[in-house]
Design a protein around this motif. Structure first.
Motif, PDB file in Angstrom:
ATOM      1  N   TRP A 256       1.162   2.974  -9.619  1.00  0.00           N
ATOM      2  CA  TRP A 256       0.512   2.291  -8.783  1.00  0.00           C
ATOM      3  C   TRP A 256       1.544   2.440  -7.007  1.00  0.00           C
ATOM      4  O   TRP A 256       0.179   2.459  -6.391  1.00  0.00           O
ATOM      5  CB  TRP A 256       0.976   0.749  -8.976  1.00  0.00           C
TER       6      TRP A 256
ATOM      7  N   LYS B 131       2.298  -4.220   5.686  1.00  0.00           N
ATOM      8  CA  LYS B 131       1.398  -4.172   5.413  1.00  0.00           C
ATOM      9  C   LYS B 131       2.231  -4.821   3.359  1.00  0.00           C
ATOM     10  O   LYS B 131       1.004  -5.294   2.429  1.00  0.00           O
ATOM     11  CB  LYS B 131       0.553  -3.014   4.358  1.00  0.00           C
ATOM     12  N   PHE B 132       3.277  -3.773   2.911  1.00  0.00           N
ATOM     13  CA  PHE B 132       2.884  -4.588   1.840  1.00  0.00           C
ATOM     14  C   PHE B 132       4.985  -4.562   1.606  1.00  0.00           C
ATOM     15  O   PHE B 132       6.142  -4.255   1.407  1.00  0.00           O
ATOM     16  CB  PHE B 132       3.777  -3.605   1.066  1.00  0.00           C
TER      17      PHE B 132
ATOM     18  N   GLU C 187       0.096   5.550  -5.986  1.00  0.00           N
ATOM     19  CA  GLU C 187      -1.288   5.669  -5.839  1.00  0.00           C
ATOM     20  C   GLU C 187      -1.798   4.339  -4.591  1.00  0.00           C
ATOM     21  O   GLU C 187      -2.789   4.131  -3.728  1.00  0.00           O
ATOM     22  CB  GLU C 187      -2.302   5.573  -6.835  1.00  0.00           C
ATOM     23  N   ASN C 188      -1.322   3.832  -3.687  1.00  0.00           N
ATOM     24  CA  ASN C 188      -1.036   2.569  -3.493  1.00  0.00           C
ATOM     25  C   ASN C 188      -0.459   2.184  -1.979  1.00  0.00           C
ATOM     26  O   ASN C 188      -0.605   1.679  -0.521  1.00  0.00           O
ATOM     27  CB  ASN C 188      -0.861   1.340  -4.090  1.00  0.00           C
ATOM     28  N   VAL C 189       0.722   2.872  -1.179  1.00  0.00           N
ATOM     29  CA  VAL C 189       1.730   2.321  -1.465  1.00  0.00           C
ATOM     30  C   VAL C 189       2.342   3.221  -0.876  1.00  0.00           C
ATOM     31  O   VAL C 189       1.698   4.007   0.274  1.00  0.00           O
ATOM     32  CB  VAL C 189       3.014   1.423  -1.559  1.00  0.00           C
TER      33      VAL C 189
ATOM     34  N   THR D 159       1.842   6.826  -0.237  1.00  0.00           N
ATOM     35  CA  THR D 159       0.284   7.805  -0.848  1.00  0.00           C
ATOM     36  C   THR D 159       1.177   8.838  -0.568  1.00  0.00           C
ATOM     37  O   THR D 159       1.065   9.232   0.710  1.00  0.00           O
ATOM     38  CB  THR D 159      -0.537   7.256  -0.640  1.00  0.00           C
TER      39      THR D 159
END
Length: 204
Positions: free
Chosen positions: A37, A67-68, A40-42, A44
């Motif tokens: 994850w 964002k995270f 694929e999302n942070v 990338t």
């Protein structure tokens, strides 16, 4: 029969040195699902490639942390532990590179690489400094397979495209080099490399 090869151009990652972000992150994020994850999302591929295009790590980290925020430690860990992602050379390829240099052939490097990590790679793998020169994507603000980076490398080093032999592990990069006019081969392993070198008269 191909043109007489006068110039040999190597890619670096997965041709001369191994690269695998999972190596440090298997420790940082032990759960395989969470790690998948995260990539694929942070952190990338698309995020990472912008450092190859010239964005600084400071900018890259700030963008993701905003964002995270809960993933700040691991976002910063990508650059902090980058050296663990390049654990060893592909010695067979390196042996060919060093042989070509020792034979007096014209050898250069063309790589998608961030600016500072390229310098770090040269410290870890001194053979990267043996060729005549290098085009680092971050420094010219172009990345393969953009045709402009092949043109920039050709002009910077005075290459004759018809007499240039290029080795890259990415098929799109190989196809773009061929479209530009270079003789390019897809690196998938030592046996295929030897076969390609023989076919171009670069290995007895």
């Amino acid at each position: 029969m191909p043109a007489n090869i006068q110039h040999i151009v190597f890619d670096i990652g997965k041709v001369l040195i191994h690269y695998d972000p999972d190596l440090p992150f298997s420790r940082l994020i032990p759960d395989a699902g969470e790690r998948k994850w995260f990539f694929e999302n942070v952190c990338t591929h698309d995020w990472n490639i912008e450092q190859d295009r010239g964005r600084t790590w400071q900018e890259a980290e700030a963008l993701l942390i905003a964002k995270f925020p809960d993933h700040e430690h691991n976002i910063r860990g990508f650059r902090k532990h980058w050296h663990e992602m390049v654990p060893h050379p592909y010695q067979h390829s390196v042996d060919h590179l060093e042989r070509f240099v020792s034979e007096g052939r014209d050898v250069t490097l063309l790589t998608n690489f961030a600016d500072d990590t390229f310098d770090q790679a040269c410290e870890i793998f001194p053979f990267l400094t043996r060729p005549r020169g290098v085009t680092v994507s971050a420094r010219v603000r172009l990345i393969k397979p953009d045709p402009a980076i092949y043109d920039a490398h050709t002009k910077a080093f005075g290459l004759d495209p018809k007499a240039t032999f290029f080795i890259d592990d990415s098929l799109p990069n190989v196809q773009a080099a061929r479209a530009y006019g270079w003789n390019a081969v897809h690196f998938i392993g030592p046996e295929k490399l030897d076969e390609d070198l023989r076919s171009f008269g670069l290995l007895g």
